[in-house]
Design an enzyme around this catalytic site. Sequence first.
Site, PDB file in Angstrom:
ATOM      1  N   SER A 199       0.947  -1.042   0.053  1.00  0.00           N
ATOM      2  CA  SER A 199       0.075  -0.004  -0.280  1.00  0.00           C
ATOM      3  C   SER A 199       0.714   1.383  -0.022  1.00  0.00           C
ATOM      4  O   SER A 199       1.543   1.544  -0.951  1.00  0.00           O
ATOM      5  CB  SER A 199      -1.106  -0.231   1.128  1.00  0.00           C
ATOM      6  OG  SER A 199      -2.161   0.675   1.019  1.00  0.00           O
ATOM      7  N   ASP A 305      -9.298  -5.188  -5.604  1.00  0.00           N
ATOM      8  CA  ASP A 305      -8.450  -4.227  -4.700  1.00  0.00           C
ATOM      9  C   ASP A 305      -9.624  -2.897  -4.849  1.00  0.00           C
ATOM     10  O   ASP A 305      -9.470  -2.225  -5.695  1.00  0.00           O
ATOM     11  CB  ASP A 305      -7.286  -3.774  -4.841  1.00  0.00           C
ATOM     12  CG  ASP A 305      -6.606  -3.012  -3.673  1.00  0.00           C
ATOM     13  OD1 ASP A 305      -7.639  -2.435  -2.943  1.00  0.00           O
ATOM     14  OD2 ASP A 305      -5.634  -3.216  -3.487  1.00  0.00           O
ATOM     15  N   HIS A 336      -7.557  -5.765  -0.912  1.00  0.00           N
ATOM     16  CA  HIS A 336      -6.198  -4.764  -0.621  1.00  0.00           C
ATOM     17  C   HIS A 336      -5.649  -5.991   0.217  1.00  0.00           C
ATOM     18  O   HIS A 336      -5.586  -5.490   1.852  1.00  0.00           O
ATOM     19  CB  HIS A 336      -6.576  -3.594   0.046  1.00  0.00           C
ATOM     20  CG  HIS A 336      -5.697  -2.673   0.098  1.00  0.00           C
ATOM     21  ND1 HIS A 336      -4.925  -2.097  -0.753  1.00  0.00           N
ATOM     22  CD2 HIS A 336      -5.359  -2.105   1.133  1.00  0.00           C
ATOM     23  CE1 HIS A 336      -4.144  -1.292  -0.499  1.00  0.00           C
ATOM     24  NE2 HIS A 336      -4.106  -1.250   0.761  1.00  0.00           N
TER      25      HIS A 336
END
Length: 648
Positions: A199, A305, A336
């Site tokens: 991320s 995601d 995610h």
Amino acid sequence: MTPARSRALAAATLTALLVTAAPTAPAHAAPDPPHIVGDHTVPVYSYADAVRESVQVETPTDADGDGARDRVMVDLVRPREAAQAGVRVPVIMDASPYYHCCGRGNESERKTYDANGVIAKAPLFYDNWFVPRGYAFAAVDLSGTARATGCEDVGGRAEVAGAKAVVDWLNGRARGFTLDGEPVTASWSTGRVGMIGKSWDGSVANGVAATGVRGLATIVPISAISSWYDYQRYRGLLRASDYPAYLHRVVNGRPAEACAAVLARLRAESAEDTGDYNAYWAERDYRRSVGQVRASVLVAHGVNDLNVTTGQFARWWDALADRQVPRMLWLYQAGHEDPFDVRRAEWVATLHRWFDYWLQGLPNGVMREPRATLETAPGVWTEQRDWPAPGTRNVPVSLGAGDGTTGTLGGPGARPGVVRAYTDESLTEPQVVTEPTTARAGRLVFLSGALTAPLRISGTPSVRLRIRVDRPTTALSARLVDYGIAERIQYRNSEGVRTLTTESCWGESTEADDACYRDTAEITAVTDHGVLTRGWLDAAHHRSLRFTSPLRPDRWYTVTLPLNAYDAVLPAGHVLGLVLAQSDPGFTEIDDRDATVRVDLGRSTLTLPVTGPATLPPVTGVPDVVTAPDPSADRLAPPDNRQLPDRS
């Protein structure tokens, strides 16, 4: 299964993977250090006795304007025996804004320190696994976060420069200091660095690679951002109001007054009033500098995601491919997520071999393997030569009646020359995609007939619409939907795994830092439909994202709406649907303009990246599609549409 049994099974599985995957390397001209056996590294150094130190590295920026250069904090774990023997080691580095505020990984681990302020526990398994194998691990606090000075500018120059400075310090090009202010160098380092992170952390790795810094040998961006505009703006639409400031406040580790000027700039320069792409966003668009990338890239991303959408990896991947950057890709069904929480043993084995090749220089053949590893259905994995799938071609699909060669997505009155209209109703996703044969004012639905053969979609679809709008602008949204019974991943807060009661261990432990993590499993359910991919556009940005072009109600316009990248196989018997709507409260800031959009079906097309037969069966009568509302879909995004690039 007991924790001990789980640990033993994990170790045995990983050993088998490493042994079967790695061919025998040629003999070295000089004796190898003890951590190298053949073509792979082995755990010979003590993790408990490793050197643990905290170093302040000076950056070239003064983000907080205090007259002194900012310093990022580098917490290091490295093998003591290697240092004593004069064996230099490469560095695996995770630069993150989350070490203090939110933690890392599925269990939200945070750093801990001893009484002298030196690192005692680093989150995640990287140090536990790799330090005994002849690597150092560096956990870096980004500018303005945790113990670093400066201010966090959310993907901007100070953030990237701070992480880059650590690579420079490891190569003797930047200054470092102990906690008591004494100069310190990294004489123990080979200078070869691999950055990794999920991320926001992986986004930093992309940004540093785009500087072309020497010494950065490889990056492993996981669910990472390559353009912050595309993360916070969906082609001119706001994902959420005041988003840059929100992210800054969450991770800021400094007194608010120290970074007030930076916070004000984030708000002033991000063009929230227009949604335009400007110099602020260009600074945070790492794809603009992809030509400077020297590092190899191992990309990992979930095709579902909903936080960092798949366009982030796909456009980065395509740009890297155009420049022939060495690269590999993992795609999986979860959202995610880190692949460590999707396919743990295989992912650790892949990382081990990847870092051995790029940081230790071991000829293990990893770059001769298939470039793409994909999960095509829950728990079903395959490998292919590249991505998108070799042989993929873009096929136009008419929204009116086609000629039968490329297929048609139809519906009531879907004929050439027919215009259909829909009015902005701010429908939620369940309202948009369920009961597709029922007329609803806020959407248009186009359906294929039941597929007579499986349909493989691999790449980035798009919709080209010929429209007339009775307002200067409106939001436009589109979804591709697979209608048919199948087991599918289910999402909780944009993820897709659940945490189990068992655990497995990955590396060596100390009393302060164990290597054991709770096991995970994908969340699945049998459902009658699944949204494959989505796309959004502010209609006034149809010409350019850099400026608005208000629409005149007496004119027809051609607009192109890219959808996010996807990879899926629709089984025979399923129906492919395209659903058009306007305001999308689940994913963007609601801006209800009450517009009515008219679509010329004969001059509108869906472009599908497909392999194999591309003909879609025509619709005859009313398509036989049975669906039921899915209340869980309301959990796709938080109520205020705002997400961190990672869980907090």
